[in-house]
Structure formats: structure tokens, C-alpha cells
Scaffold this active site. Structure first.
Site, PDB file in Angstrom:
ATOM      1  N   ARG A  25     -19.037 -13.512   1.047  1.00  0.00           N
ATOM      2  CA  ARG A  25     -17.755 -14.161   1.367  1.00  0.00           C
ATOM      3  C   ARG A  25     -17.827 -14.504   2.850  1.00  0.00           C
ATOM      4  O   ARG A  25     -18.635 -15.329   3.240  1.00  0.00           O
ATOM      5  CB  ARG A  25     -16.607 -13.203   1.006  1.00  0.00           C
ATOM      6  CG  ARG A  25     -15.252 -13.851   0.913  1.00  0.00           C
ATOM      7  CD  ARG A  25     -14.134 -12.854   0.661  1.00  0.00           C
ATOM      8  NE  ARG A  25     -13.969 -11.914   1.762  1.00  0.00           N
ATOM      9  CZ  ARG A  25     -12.947 -11.060   1.890  1.00  0.00           C
ATOM     10  NH1 ARG A  25     -11.996 -11.031   0.969  1.00  0.00           N
ATOM     11  NH2 ARG A  25     -12.862 -10.243   2.903  1.00  0.00           N
ATOM     12  N   LYS A  83      -2.542  -8.568   9.004  1.00  0.00           N
ATOM     13  CA  LYS A  83      -2.589  -9.959   8.526  1.00  0.00           C
ATOM     14  C   LYS A  83      -1.478 -10.202   7.509  1.00  0.00           C
ATOM     15  O   LYS A  83      -0.903  -9.242   6.975  1.00  0.00           O
ATOM     16  CB  LYS A  83      -3.962 -10.219   7.893  1.00  0.00           C
ATOM     17  CG  LYS A  83      -4.255  -9.346   6.675  1.00  0.00           C
ATOM     18  CD  LYS A  83      -5.721  -9.392   6.288  1.00  0.00           C
ATOM     19  CE  LYS A  83      -5.968  -8.572   5.023  1.00  0.00           C
ATOM     20  NZ  LYS A  83      -7.413  -8.510   4.690  1.00  0.00           N
ATOM     21  N   TYR A 135      15.380 -19.665 -20.480  1.00  0.00           N
ATOM     22  CA  TYR A 135      14.502 -20.769 -20.871  1.00  0.00           C
ATOM     23  C   TYR A 135      13.665 -20.426 -22.100  1.00  0.00           C
ATOM     24  O   TYR A 135      13.073 -19.355 -22.185  1.00  0.00           O
ATOM     25  CB  TYR A 135      13.553 -21.114 -19.732  1.00  0.00           C
ATOM     26  CG  TYR A 135      14.215 -21.824 -18.580  1.00  0.00           C
ATOM     27  CD1 TYR A 135      14.910 -23.014 -18.776  1.00  0.00           C
ATOM     28  CD2 TYR A 135      14.134 -21.307 -17.290  1.00  0.00           C
ATOM     29  CE1 TYR A 135      15.514 -23.667 -17.712  1.00  0.00           C
ATOM     30  CE2 TYR A 135      14.729 -21.956 -16.219  1.00  0.00           C
ATOM     31  CZ  TYR A 135      15.418 -23.145 -16.439  1.00  0.00           C
ATOM     32  OH  TYR A 135      16.011 -23.789 -15.391  1.00  0.00           O
ATOM     33  N   MET A 137      13.082 -19.309 -11.514  1.00  0.00           N
ATOM     34  CA  MET A 137      12.782 -19.471 -10.092  1.00  0.00           C
ATOM     35  C   MET A 137      13.725 -18.647  -9.219  1.00  0.00           C
ATOM     36  O   MET A 137      13.300 -17.993  -8.267  1.00  0.00           O
ATOM     37  CB  MET A 137      12.894 -20.954  -9.698  1.00  0.00           C
ATOM     38  CG  MET A 137      12.558 -21.206  -8.239  1.00  0.00           C
ATOM     39  SD  MET A 137      12.787 -22.921  -7.756  1.00  0.00           S
ATOM     40  CE  MET A 137      11.499 -23.738  -8.700  1.00  0.00           C
TER      41      MET A 137
HETATM   42  C1  PLP Z   1      -7.791  -7.200   4.728  1.00  0.00           C
HETATM   43  C2  PLP Z   1      -8.982  -6.635   5.359  1.00  0.00           C
HETATM   44  C3  PLP Z   1      -9.011  -5.271   5.675  1.00  0.00           C
HETATM   45  C4  PLP Z   1      -7.928  -4.304   5.278  1.00  0.00           C
HETATM   46  O1  PLP Z   1      -8.207  -3.927   3.958  1.00  0.00           O
HETATM   47  P1  PLP Z   1      -7.274  -2.888   3.188  1.00  0.00           P
HETATM   48  O2  PLP Z   1      -8.006  -2.564   1.945  1.00  0.00           O
HETATM   49  O3  PLP Z   1      -6.002  -3.611   2.951  1.00  0.00           O
HETATM   50  O4  PLP Z   1      -7.101  -1.726   4.089  1.00  0.00           O
HETATM   51  C5  PLP Z   1     -10.116  -4.795   6.356  1.00  0.00           C
HETATM   52  N1  PLP Z   1     -11.129  -5.618   6.690  1.00  0.00           N
HETATM   53  C6  PLP Z   1     -11.152  -6.928   6.370  1.00  0.00           C
HETATM   54  C7  PLP Z   1     -12.313  -7.770   6.774  1.00  0.00           C
HETATM   55  C8  PLP Z   1     -10.081  -7.476   5.687  1.00  0.00           C
HETATM   56  O5  PLP Z   1     -10.077  -8.767   5.368  1.00  0.00           O
END
Ligand code: PLP
Length: 367
Positions: A135, A44, A261, A309
Site C-alpha cells: 500500500r 487522522k 420505503y 437518509m
Molecule cells: C491509521 C494508522 C495508524 C493507527 O492505526 P490504529 O490501528 O487505528 O491504531 C497507524 N499507522 C498508520 C500508518 C496508519 O495509517
């Protein structure tokens, strides 16, 4: 003359992120060998900023047997990058395009009855249970109705339930996984009682995979670990990123010169300042101002004043630095250069946020 041409070329190159896929492969092999079951490569957020397709293909070549992402769009991109192992997408709105998932051979998570209601065409699904996060995932009081509805959908040919998944909220705290694991196994037992036959039970991510083999079940989902981040602090993995920027300008200033700045830094002696064309738009957190360092001319140097920036000023003291010299913002740390972990500490965040926050204009190259 020759040296001068080289340095001008470096100047025009701008900030650059180099990605070492051999490190991703080595990290993957490590998880493949320690996992009791298979390894799902979680790519992801553009492969945690390392390139979604590159990380997915590298991990699969190194032994990962699944690829996981949040959105369906990412899953399609994984498929289009040439990955042919099962791909799972686990965070979609209720109107996700299920037919696209089927067409691309992508598994979807089902975290609620509303999500289940739109499933069709025999799509492969993983029941996503909230095993303690509050969550994503189905709340425990809804599991029974979700599972009987999933069984009815399966009998009607709308879905095929292949997996049950959960996620652990406190996996980097040793001994904190028991209730999550019990919850997942209770969910699996309920699914079987409902007549479902899920064959892939998955719960652990990087931390639990490294520290708690009892959570491995059939597949561990590894994201951070693939790119060299160990949230559990127990294992030395290989970092894959090297972020560099050329010095674009050098100037000598007197003691008492306010820099940048707000004059947040005032020089306490005559010194030399080197300007780098990289700032918070490129992923250097502004909150690291006052703590940050870069590697330049053979040692670590403080960033003077606030991170802008587009640029930072580096105090190199009385050392000789020239336009075109390369600064290392972070790297694996082998030569003493700052690491992703250092930048995370300096800015009060975790390494994940640093690697996923590199700006779009940074030129990327793959080693
Ligand atoms: C991001 C995610 C992972 C991977 O987690 P890591 O700690 O980065 O290995 C696994 N399962 C879910 C549901 C996630 O959202």
C-alpha cells in the site's frame, strides 16, 4: 407543563454526539504504560471522528509524546490546536508544501524517491518502508536507492532523517507480525549502512501494541485504541461516544402496516412507532437495516424498515414513548444500549468506519 417545555427543548436539539475526553485520556494512559517506548497519538480523520484538536491535546496531556496524521493539512491543524510535541504527516502527494511543514515544525514521511526529490530546508523526515502492505511506503527493491539518496540529501542540508517507519498488514492475527518486523529492522540496518542515523523506529499500531510487545520499538502509533476500539479483541478499552436523538413523532399503527420505503417491514401486530430524526446522512449505515436497534424507554428496540437518509422508525410495541424522549443510537454500552461495535456488526463493517462516518450536521459536544 414544565415537563412539556423540557421535551420541546430536547426536540429542537436534534441528534447529538457527545464525546467523553476522559475516556480518551484513560485509553491513552493505558497505552503509555504498556508501550516499551513512546506513544504517537494518531488523530487522522478528525481524530477518528472525535475531534482532531481535542483528541490530540487530550492524548498529549495523558502522556503521548508524538502526534501522527495522514495529510499535511491535518498536521497544521494539530499544531494550531496548541500541540507542541513532534507531529508526523505520512500521506502526501509529491507536491506537498514542504515549507509549510518546516514552518510548523512538522515531520514528513518519505515513501519514494519522487517524494524525497522535493524535500528542502532541512525538513525532518521518516523513511516510510512498505513492510508487507503493498500500500503506502517504499517497495523493498527501492530501499537501497532511497536510502543513499536520503543520505546525499541530508549531507546537502535538504533533509534530516529522524525516523524509519513501517506498517503491519495483519496485526490482529496473532503471530503474523514477524516478517513485517524483520523487514523494518532490515530497513533500519540498511539506513545505518547508508550513513543515516534514524533514532525513531516505528511499526506497531493499536493491535500490535496490545498483543505483540516485540513490535513496539521506539514509538507505537495508536489511533483506534485511543477512542476505545480494540481490533485485536483482547482488551477492554473505554468508548468515548454517545450518540443520541430525540423522538420527534409517535404513532399507533394496526397490524399489517407497511413501514417506510419499500415497506421493507410490515408490522405483525398493532404497535407504536417512534420516529427519530437521524439516518444514513448522519452516519447510520443503511446496510444495518433489518438488524439495527436503539435504546429507548429503558430497553433496546428494533429499527423498523430501512434506514432513510434523515430518519428511522423505531418499534416500541405497547410501551409509552413521547415526543422529546431521548433515544440512544449508541454509547459505551454500560446500560445495555447499542455500541459502535454493534452498529459495525449489523452493517458488516468495522467500528472505525462507524466512528469516522458521523455526519457533519450532527451537533457535537465535548464532556
Ligand atoms: C491509521 C494508522 C495508524 C493507527 O492505526 P490504529 O490501528 O487505528 O491504531 C497507524 N499507522 C498508520 C500508518 C496508519 O495509517
Amino acid at each position: 407543563m414544565g415537563a412539556r417545555v423540557t421535551s420541546l427543548r430536547q426536540v429542537s436539539a436534534g441528534p447529538s454526539l457527545s464525546i467523553d475526553l476522559a475516556a480518551v485520556a484513560a485509553n491513552t494512559r493505558r497505552f503509555v504504560s504498556l508501550a516499551r517506548g513512546g506513544v504517537m497519538a494518531v488523530v487522522k480523520a478528525d481524530g477518528f471522528g472525535h475531534g482532531l484538536g481535542d483528541v490530540a491535546r487530550t492524548a498529549v496531556a495523558a502522556g503521548a509524546t508524538w502526534v501522527g496524521v495522514t495529510s499535511l493539512a491535518e498536521a497544521v491543524a494539530v499544531r494550531e490546536s496548541g500541540v507542541d510535541v513532534p507531529v508526523l504527516s505520512w500521506l502526501n502527494p509529491v507536491d506537498a508544501d514542504v515549507r509549510t511543514a518546516v514552518r510548523y515544525g512538522i515531520d514528513l514521511s518519505v515513501p519514494s524517491l519522487e517524494h524525497l526529490a522535493v524535500m528542502e530546508a532541512g525538513v525532518r523526515v521518516h523513511l516510510q518502508l512498505d513492510t508487507g502492505m503493498a500500500r503506502d511506503g517504499a517497495a523493498p527493491e527501492t530501499w537501497l536507492s532511497l536510502m543513499s539518496a536520503a543520505r546525499r540529501a541530508e549531507l546537502a542540508g535538504r533533509v534530516s532523517v529522524v525516523g524509519v517507519m513501517g506498517h503491519l498488514p495483519c496485526a490482529d492475527i496473532l503471530g503474523a507480525n514477524e516478517s513485517g518486523k524483520r523487514a523494518l529492522l532490515r530497513g533500519v540496518a540498511m539506513a545505518r549502512q547508508a550513513g543515516l542515523r534514524p533514532s525513531v523506529r516505528h511499526l506497531a499500531a493499536t493491535s500490535a501494541a496490545l498483543t505483540d510487545p516485540g513490535t513496539h520499538l521506539d514509538v507505537v502509533r495508536i489511533g483506534a485504541g485511543l477512542v476505545g476500539i480494540d481490533p485485536s479483541g483482547t482488551t477492554r478499552l473505554r468508548s468515548a461516544l454517545r450518540f443520541t436523538a430525540p423522538v420527534v413523532q409517535v404513532r399507533r399503527v394496526a397490524a399489517g402496516t407497511g413501514v417506510g420505503y419499500g415497506h421493507a417491514h410490515v408490522t405483525d401486530r398493532a404497535t407504536t412507532l417512534a420516529l427519530l430524526p437521524v439516518g444514513y446522512a448522519d452516519g447510520l449505515p443503511r446496510t444495518a437495516s433489518g438488524n439495527a436497534e436503539v435504546w429507548l424507554a429503558g430497553r433496546r428496540r428494533p429499527v423498523a424498515g430501512v434506514i432513510s437518509m434523515d430518519q428511522v422508525v423505531v418499534d416500541v410495541g405497547d410501551d409509552v414513548v413521547e415526543p422529546g424522549d431521548e433515544a440512544v443510537v449508541f454509547g459505551p454500552g454500560d446500560d445495555g444500549e447499542p455500541t459502535v461495535g454493534d452498529w459495525a456488526r449489523w452493517s458488516g463493517t468495522i467500528p472505525h468506519e462507524i466512528v469516522t462516518g458521523i455526519g457533519a450536521r450532527v451537533r457535537r459536544s465535548v464532556r
